[in-house]
Design an enzyme around this catalytic site. Sequence first.
Site, PDB file in Angstrom:
ATOM      1  N   GLU A 106       0.766  -1.179   0.129  1.00 25.43           N
ATOM      2  CA  GLU A 106       0.062   0.084   0.110  1.00 25.43           C
ATOM      3  C   GLU A 106       0.975   1.203   0.140  1.00 25.43           C
ATOM      4  O   GLU A 106       0.535   2.206   0.845  1.00 25.43           O
ATOM      5  CB  GLU A 106      -0.823  -0.019   1.121  1.00 25.43           C
ATOM      6  CG  GLU A 106      -1.978  -1.160   1.188  1.00 25.43           C
ATOM      7  CD  GLU A 106      -3.105  -0.992   2.144  1.00 25.43           C
ATOM      8  OE1 GLU A 106      -4.123  -1.614   1.883  1.00 25.43           O
ATOM      9  OE2 GLU A 106      -2.951  -0.594   3.331  1.00 25.43           O
TER      10      GLU A 106
ATOM     11  N   GLU B 140      -5.773  -8.100  -1.017  1.00 25.13           N
ATOM     12  CA  GLU B 140      -6.626  -7.727   0.334  1.00 25.13           C
ATOM     13  C   GLU B 140      -8.206  -7.334  -0.129  1.00 25.13           C
ATOM     14  O   GLU B 140      -8.226  -6.706  -0.784  1.00 25.13           O
ATOM     15  CB  GLU B 140      -6.060  -6.542   1.175  1.00 25.13           C
ATOM     16  CG  GLU B 140      -4.635  -7.006   1.757  1.00 25.13           C
ATOM     17  CD  GLU B 140      -3.852  -5.895   2.629  1.00 25.13           C
ATOM     18  OE1 GLU B 140      -4.770  -5.194   3.128  1.00 25.13           O
ATOM     19  OE2 GLU B 140      -2.687  -5.672   2.802  1.00 25.13           O
TER      20      GLU B 140
END
Length: 482
Positions: free
Chosen positions: A174, A373
């Site tokens: 991320e 995710e």
Amino acid sequence: MLREDFLWGGAVAAHQIEGGWQEGGKGISIADVMTAGDVNTARRITDGVMPGENYPNHEATDFYHHYKEDIALLAEMGFKCFRTSIAWTRIYPNGDEEEPNAEGLKFYDDLFDECKKYGIEPVVTLSHFEMPYNFYKKYNGFANRKSIELFERYARTCFEHFKGKVKIWMTFNEINNQTDWHSDHHSMQDSGFKVSESENMEKAMYQAALYELVASARAVKMAHEIDPENKVGCMLAFCPIYPYSCNPRDIMEATSAMQKRYWFGDVHARGFIPEYIQAYWKRMGFGEMDITEQDLIDLSQGTVDYIGFSYYMSFVTKWKEGNDGYIYKEWEDLVSNPFVEKTAWGWAVDPEGLRYALNWLYDRYHLPMFIVENGMGAYDKVEEDGSIKDTYRVDYLKKHIKAMKAAVDEDGVDLMGYTPWAAIDIVSASTGEMDKRYGFVHVNKNNAGEGDMSRSKKDSFYWYKNVIATNGEDLESYAPKD
């Protein structure tokens, strides 16, 4: 239909599951100095490990000692892959040692061997919010060009040592969350740095991100040289940012927001710094960034093999009077979406947003997609008979799987895998809670640290087992319980 070799699995991160924070020669990481919080209380980053503070990542869910039991449970569900990270401080405790820590390498050797025993492919992230604390204290993390060299050393050690055991990698988890640059939480968690009051925080974020992107590109190129079978992806936190209305100003505001949040992906996948972000730096008066000709060559030669991304929610933004330059500030410019539900933590539940994300990313990059995710945090109740009837989790995942299948079947997206967050209950990265649960497997531990760490199967365990067994064709049935 999904491809026959589709990678069904689940995801975790080392700092949120392993515990054993001082075992096996491990050093202190950024995560080790983050206190517990909750839905109303932000986590704090302390100046070292301080007495009397609650650091939930220190013990986490003790995967360090339970990994054989846990991998057996994942195998029972039928996992094809298991996404986790390597804790940088298990390999280089301070981040700048000349030689790696043998005990740390052995732990991951044993873990990956255990996965392979069951035919589970490890999918490994090199940096998942676990940078050495010394890396921050001594070098100010990725605000320092020295960080590129230190990350290269760490990456090379991992690629060489785990050659043949791991072939699917990601560099920085991320990486684009630091778009929310006003927050120490993100600057420390993503890039391991802080700035003084006299420095421009936004410029510092962009500079640190450039060093990370160069480090990532060098790692990708290195991985291919060490083992041509390696596949290395980026990892973006993908929250599509919708315009609030069809007002052209709202649309332009959303366009600007998407550019600022996802220019990272353009560099990862296309190998150059996009013109729009350079123009923004010039408009903001940042001056020259530290990026060399060799850096630009490295970026062009180290493009990723696939796009890994997390998807939890979508965002909405609206133009504000006076913002004619469309300067997007995420912490100020997001508005509520009246068309979607929200979780107890205020996260939008938007399955169609996942289909939108897959289309947006695939249209832009034409690389295989990997949803690494996707999940919802929830309060789980253990019934008197020990069961956990998490139908809300099943409903959430079912809707998102339907959306991802539509992207494949109807839109032509090339999707290689799906690893929901999380395979097993973990410490929440955003709040530091245990009671904010994501997993198919319940871990008997609460926010107060009470519990015996025993594992038990939620109803979603049996549902997901059947989803995997049917390659996503049956989303309604549950596999027989024990």
